[in-house]
Design an enzyme around this catalytic site. Structure first.
Site, PDB file in Angstrom:
ATOM      1  CE  LYS A 100     -48.755  43.900 -22.744  1.00 66.00           C
ATOM      2  NZ  LYS A 100     -47.881  43.903 -23.889  1.00 66.00           N
ATOM      3  CE  LYS A 200     -47.477  40.767 -21.112  1.00 71.42           C
ATOM      4  NZ  LYS A 200     -46.296  41.236 -20.341  1.00 71.42           N
TER       5      LYS A 200
END
Lengths: 397, 397
Positions: A100, A200
């Site tokens: 991520k 995220k």
């Protein structure tokens, strides 16, 4: 046969090898007849691994092997992972990742690089572990304008809250328990300071709104200051404390995105999300609220999401890639200071006007909890000037 | 430009027209520059509609127009809808539908027909309204063996339960309220007898397990017998009554699928799903439990799912179609009689051995509720022989 190389034999990388080959507990024989694991890149030795024959230590072996068409990057970080991803894409190999940090900071450029070289860059596993979220957000909600994203995106933080509430243990002890159970790293700052949630949310927002929102444009507050008294006040008003990543679209094309703990009403489905589970609520102008729920982390859930992307890339599916993001738009980043919310405030002494008073049996002498009227944070801070403030937490309406 | 024809100008069909053209409250200007609404087929007149210029009454106009490449079927049922779908596919036009009855009974054949003629047959909106579920199930969980599907698939039935519990009104009255609010049809049997849930479970199972499970292979029990006393007994053991469609994969390749009301523990995320919301839990061997939640019906949520499929079809996305289902496998249908569960039993008098006793204040003289040990239904029926049984409901463990 499509030959696959896995970079990094850590938790996720080894899970990917197991899922692809079917060599592991509870695995299918073989996930897809099409796939063959050819290389695993790691600097360490794994002589007893069932995959021992696949190991290489030099990335250029993979880079130069025309047989390899999909590369799985599970190294993490933005060092070697970035270098290898760029080189793989330039060699026309599709890259699948759960990284991520890399996607949140360099995703747009890497998607462009992939397109230039006839490859695809996929990262479903970077958000929500095994929960299908990026592809549904990108495709199935194509007929919607996304109005808001609001999610519990970090399983470790959520596990800590669950232990505090259910077992009555304070933050530090709950964190130690998370570490003992393998949910938290020895250095837990990415989880408890909110950075993981921030990355995220950056990825989700970029897909939802179509331009690259960078992590450093998302004000981020972690959970290290949350006390058992705060949890008790939350329970007193039928709420739960949850670390949320939120991105709200303004009518003027701006996006207000931030990461903070919130008081969440028990009526809200997000309040019931316990332990290491994640849940992501997406509000579309046509669909209304849709929620995606499941294990947000863990070796095999994450590996399964990686391998689903590998299958998509291997079949060279035309629309396997996400809709490309536009460039970052600094002018479209709305300040969270303008966002009006109710607030939970805990004062060591004194009172707070125009607020609902909360009481808990274990409150200190003169101490009170309050739920304020809705107002932006700067106005709250003004109202709290000169008071002995123990806690301030935003309320999700 | 991709020209689109909509068959049937009912609730969903008119919503599709609004979403495609942007002519409607809260719509985007236009959902996709690519799409143009060319025809609406309906036998009725709509002179004041903003789409008046699009109406035709003869399907062959659409069938013979080479400009039309995507047909939206929102007629419903298996009469004209089947005929027009076949003719459209044979003419090489892709078809998108929300018609669960047609897909559940003829889906396999229509997917094959589409493939033969270079077209695609898509039906995301047939299950879960605006919730993205079929595509995530088909694609994102590609690395999983699906072990179980368990869902609240009918918003009307769920709304009735919510009203019974929250407002204390009996079934008949709650149903009338659902009709008054437009949630239930004047003939509500598809909703309250479980047929609607059955058809949706047929579609979900066929995608999850890869072969066409037919609605008449799914034993189906509705909710018309559920009383306020049953709800009170459920509350007494911290459970909620929910109508569930369940499909469980056996280790031997069989599938046990059925539709029944269940006692669901308050700890289970499905218990918290209220009103017209739907939720579908999917258990993968690698991913574990994943849940999809949102509005399962309604004009615009359903229309948005249809239009997302129209966009996929219009872009002729290579993998827009679902993995094709294999033929029906009668030998793989496991009897629900073999499924062991705990049971809630309400007796007018007498006792039930080896069971947990439940009491409610409003119980009749001599009446008791019980939660039995786990056993298959035939064994339960034997144990209940000769007893005055008021209710029997399966418990979801």
């Amino acid at each position: 046969m499509v030959k696959v190389a896995v970079l990094g034999f850590g938790v996720v990388g080894s899970g990917v090898a197991e899922v692809i080959t079917g060599k592991g507990d509870g695995m299918k024989k073989k996930v897809d007849e099409l796939l063959e694991l050819k290389y695993i890149l790691d600097v360490r030795d794994f002589p007893d691994s069932p995959f021992a024959a696949c190991f290489v230590t030099d990335f250029s072996v993979i880079e130069k092997d025309p047989e390899v068409s999909v590369v799985v990057e599970t190294i993490g970080g933005v060092g070697a992972a970035l270098d290898f991803t760029e080189r793989a894409l330039k060699a026309g190999k599709s890259v699948v990742t759960s990284n991520k940090e890399l996607v949140a900071t360099h995703g747009r450029r890497l998607m462009d690089l992939a397109a230039e070289h006839g490859a695809i860059y996929l990262f479903e596993a970077s958000v929500g572990g095994g929960i299908p979220i990026l592809r549904p957000l990108s495709e199935c909600m194509a007929a919607n304008d996304i109005l808001e994203i609001c999610g519990i995106l970090n399983g470790t933080a959520n596990y800590i809250f669950t232990r505090m509430v259910q077992d009555g243990v304070p933050f530090e002890q709950a964190l130690k328990g998370a570490q003992a159970n393998g949910y938290a790293e020895q250095n837990p700052s990415a989880d408890v300071e909110g950075y993981d949630t921030c990355r995220k949310l950056s990825i989700l927002s970029s897909i939802a709104f179509g331009w690259h929102l960078l992590p450093d444009q998302i004000p981020t507050k972690g959970i290290t200051q949350i006390t058992l008294e705060d949890e008790a006040y939350a329970a007193a008003c039928r709420r739960r404390i949850k670390l949320l990543g939120r991105a709200i679209a303004g009518e003027d094309g701006t996006v207000c995105a931030y990461v903070e703990p919130h008081f969440v009403s028990e009526e809200n489905p997000l309040a019931g999300v316990e332990d290491v589970f994640n849940a992501i609520m997406v509000k579309g102008n046509v669909t209304g609220d849709v929620m995606f729920y499941g294990r947000g982390a863990g070796k095999l859930p994450t590996a399964s999401a990686v391998v689903a992307d590998v299958i998509a890339a291997a079949r060279k599916m035309e629309r396997a890639g996400y809709q490309p993001w536009q460039e970052n738009r600094p002018a479209c980043v709305a300040s969270v200071d303008a966002l009006s919310s109710r607030w939970y405030v805990r004062l060591a002494e004194g009172e707070l006007a125009d607020s609902e008073v909360l009481t808990i049996p274990q409150a200190g002498e003169g101490e009170h909890g309050y739920l304020t009227q809705a107002m932006p944070r700067p106005q709250l801070e003004k109202a709290l000037e000169g008071k002995k403030v123990l806690s301030v937490i935003r309320v999700l309406d």
